[in-house]
Write a protein that holds these residues in place. Structure first.
Motif, PDB file in Angstrom:
ATOM      1  N   ALA A 169       0.833  -1.205   0.000  1.00 26.60           N
ATOM      2  CA  ALA A 169       0.000   0.000   0.000  1.00 26.60           C
ATOM      3  C   ALA A 169       0.870   1.259   0.000  1.00 26.60           C
ATOM      4  O   ALA A 169       0.568   2.235  -0.692  1.00 26.60           O
ATOM      5  N   ALA A 170       1.963   1.249   0.757  1.00 25.83           N
ATOM      6  CA  ALA A 170       2.861   2.415   0.822  1.00 25.83           C
ATOM      7  C   ALA A 170       3.502   2.688  -0.538  1.00 25.83           C
ATOM      8  O   ALA A 170       3.726   3.848  -0.897  1.00 25.83           O
ATOM      9  N   ARG A 171       3.793   1.646  -1.290  1.00 24.09           N
ATOM     10  CA  ARG A 171       4.381   1.814  -2.633  1.00 24.09           C
ATOM     11  C   ARG A 171       3.444   2.563  -3.579  1.00 24.09           C
ATOM     12  O   ARG A 171       3.891   3.158  -4.550  1.00 24.09           O
ATOM     13  N   GLU A 172       2.170   2.528  -3.293  1.00 21.89           N
ATOM     14  CA  GLU A 172       1.180   3.190  -4.149  1.00 21.89           C
ATOM     15  C   GLU A 172       1.056   4.694  -3.877  1.00 21.89           C
ATOM     16  O   GLU A 172       0.372   5.387  -4.603  1.00 21.89           O
ATOM     17  N   VAL A 173       1.707   5.177  -2.828  1.00 25.24           N
ATOM     18  CA  VAL A 173       1.640   6.607  -2.489  1.00 25.24           C
ATOM     19  C   VAL A 173       2.789   7.302  -3.219  1.00 25.24           C
ATOM     20  O   VAL A 173       3.951   7.103  -2.886  1.00 25.24           O
ATOM     21  N   PRO A 174       2.499   8.123  -4.230  1.00 28.29           N
ATOM     22  CA  PRO A 174       3.559   8.707  -5.049  1.00 28.29           C
ATOM     23  C   PRO A 174       4.522   9.599  -4.265  1.00 28.29           C
ATOM     24  O   PRO A 174       5.687   9.718  -4.625  1.00 28.29           O
ATOM     25  N   GLU A 175       4.061  10.196  -3.183  1.00 27.61           N
ATOM     26  CA  GLU A 175       4.908  11.087  -2.395  1.00 27.61           C
ATOM     27  C   GLU A 175       5.854  10.340  -1.465  1.00 27.61           C
ATOM     28  O   GLU A 175       6.718  10.952  -0.836  1.00 27.61           O
ATOM     29  N   VAL A 176       5.714   9.032  -1.356  1.00 27.84           N
ATOM     30  CA  VAL A 176       6.654   8.216  -0.570  1.00 27.84           C
ATOM     31  C   VAL A 176       7.862   7.967  -1.460  1.00 27.84           C
ATOM     32  O   VAL A 176       7.767   7.289  -2.486  1.00 27.84           O
ATOM     33  N   ILE A 177       9.008   8.532  -1.065  1.00 22.16           N
ATOM     34  CA  ILE A 177      10.208   8.412  -1.900  1.00 22.16           C
ATOM     35  C   ILE A 177      11.180   7.352  -1.380  1.00 22.16           C
ATOM     36  O   ILE A 177      12.136   7.011  -2.072  1.00 22.16           O
ATOM     37  N   GLU A 178      10.922   6.831  -0.186  1.00 21.53           N
ATOM     38  CA  GLU A 178      11.801   5.793   0.353  1.00 21.53           C
ATOM     39  C   GLU A 178      11.024   4.951   1.351  1.00 21.53           C
ATOM     40  O   GLU A 178      10.233   5.476   2.133  1.00 21.53           O
ATOM     41  N   ILE A 179      11.250   3.644   1.301  1.00 26.36           N
ATOM     42  CA  ILE A 179      10.653   2.700   2.249  1.00 26.36           C
ATOM     43  C   ILE A 179      11.777   1.835   2.783  1.00 26.36           C
ATOM     44  O   ILE A 179      12.537   1.253   2.009  1.00 26.36           O
ATOM     45  N   GLN A 180      11.877   1.743   4.112  1.00 27.76           N
ATOM     46  CA  GLN A 180      12.895   0.894   4.737  1.00 27.76           C
ATOM     47  C   GLN A 180      12.229   0.062   5.825  1.00 27.76           C
ATOM     48  O   GLN A 180      11.318   0.530   6.504  1.00 27.76           O
ATOM     49  N   THR A 181      12.705  -1.167   6.009  1.00 28.77           N
ATOM     50  CA  THR A 181      12.226  -2.010   7.101  1.00 28.77           C
ATOM     51  C   THR A 181      13.357  -2.215   8.099  1.00 28.77           C
ATOM     52  O   THR A 181      14.535  -2.159   7.741  1.00 28.77           O
ATOM     53  N   PHE A 182      12.979  -2.444   9.365  1.00 27.52           N
ATOM     54  CA  PHE A 182      13.957  -2.540  10.450  1.00 27.52           C
ATOM     55  C   PHE A 182      13.631  -3.693  11.384  1.00 27.52           C
ATOM     56  O   PHE A 182      12.495  -4.167  11.438  1.00 27.52           O
ATOM     57  N   LEU A 183      14.622  -4.075  12.163  1.00 28.43           N
ATOM     58  CA  LEU A 183      14.432  -4.941  13.318  1.00 28.43           C
ATOM     59  C   LEU A 183      14.501  -4.021  14.531  1.00 28.43           C
ATOM     60  O   LEU A 183      15.375  -3.158  14.602  1.00 28.43           O
ATOM     61  N   GLY A 184      13.602  -4.183  15.476  1.00 24.39           N
ATOM     62  CA  GLY A 184      13.598  -3.320  16.655  1.00 24.39           C
ATOM     63  C   GLY A 184      12.233  -2.718  16.864  1.00 24.39           C
ATOM     64  O   GLY A 184      11.228  -3.220  16.363  1.00 24.39           O
ATOM     65  N   GLN A 185      12.171  -1.595  17.595  1.00 23.62           N
ATOM     66  CA  GLN A 185      10.881  -0.964  17.888  1.00 23.62           C
ATOM     67  C   GLN A 185      10.188  -0.452  16.633  1.00 23.62           C
ATOM     68  O   GLN A 185       8.985  -0.529  16.503  1.00 23.62           O
TER      69      GLN A 185
END
Length: 152
Positions: A87-103
């Motif tokens: 869903a986040a990939r479909e938002v044109p204003e989102v220029i970067e997506i990162q995933t993490f381990l932790g909180q």
């Protein structure tokens, strides 16, 4: 794949000035144009050199606001990560997506023309993303260092 000093010189010059022609790059790295081309081709084939891209300054195009949004997802659904990211990939204003381990599970970088535009994006596109348990926002004030160069 092992790289040698000539490969490192090529990569350093390419990172410093990505717009150099093969001939200019070869000259600066101390290689012939043919050797330069073959080495670049070998670095691409090995996945070290992933490609060349245009870096566009979105601020110069009138996008004044950048916000880093950190999300904790409701992980009771085993598809939470996949569905949120899709869903986040479909938002044109989102220029970067990162995933993490932790909180923090996911971080999105969002750009907007101004604060009013950001509020519209946030309310209509971000808060409607699935599986959000908690979120935190960090407004970018200044970028002190931004580099894609590596110490090769």
């Amino acid at each position: 794949m092992q790289i040698d000093d000539a490969d490192r010189r090529l990569l350093r010059h390419l990172m410093a000035e990505p717009g150099l022609t093969s001939a200019e790059l070869a000259e600066r790295a101390g290689l012939t144009t043919a050797t330069c081309w073959r080495r670049l081709d070998r670095l691409r084939a090995a996945g070290i050199l992933k490609g060349e891209e245009a870096r566009i300054d979105w601020r110069a195009l009138g996008w004044e606001v950048e916000v880093s949004l950190r999300f904790t997802l409701d992980k009771t659904n085993p598809r939470a990560f996949d569905e949120f990211i899709a869903a986040a990939r479909e938002v044109p204003e989102v220029i970067e997506i990162q995933t993490f381990l932790g909180q923090t599970d996911v971080r999105l970088n969002v750009i907007a023309r101004d604060m009013r535009h950001y509020q519209e994006i946030y309310r209509a596109r971000i808060l409607t993303l699935p599986h959000i348990a908690d979120t935190d926002a960090l407004m970018l004030v200044a970028t002190i260092k931004e580099s894609t160069e590596l110490p090769v």
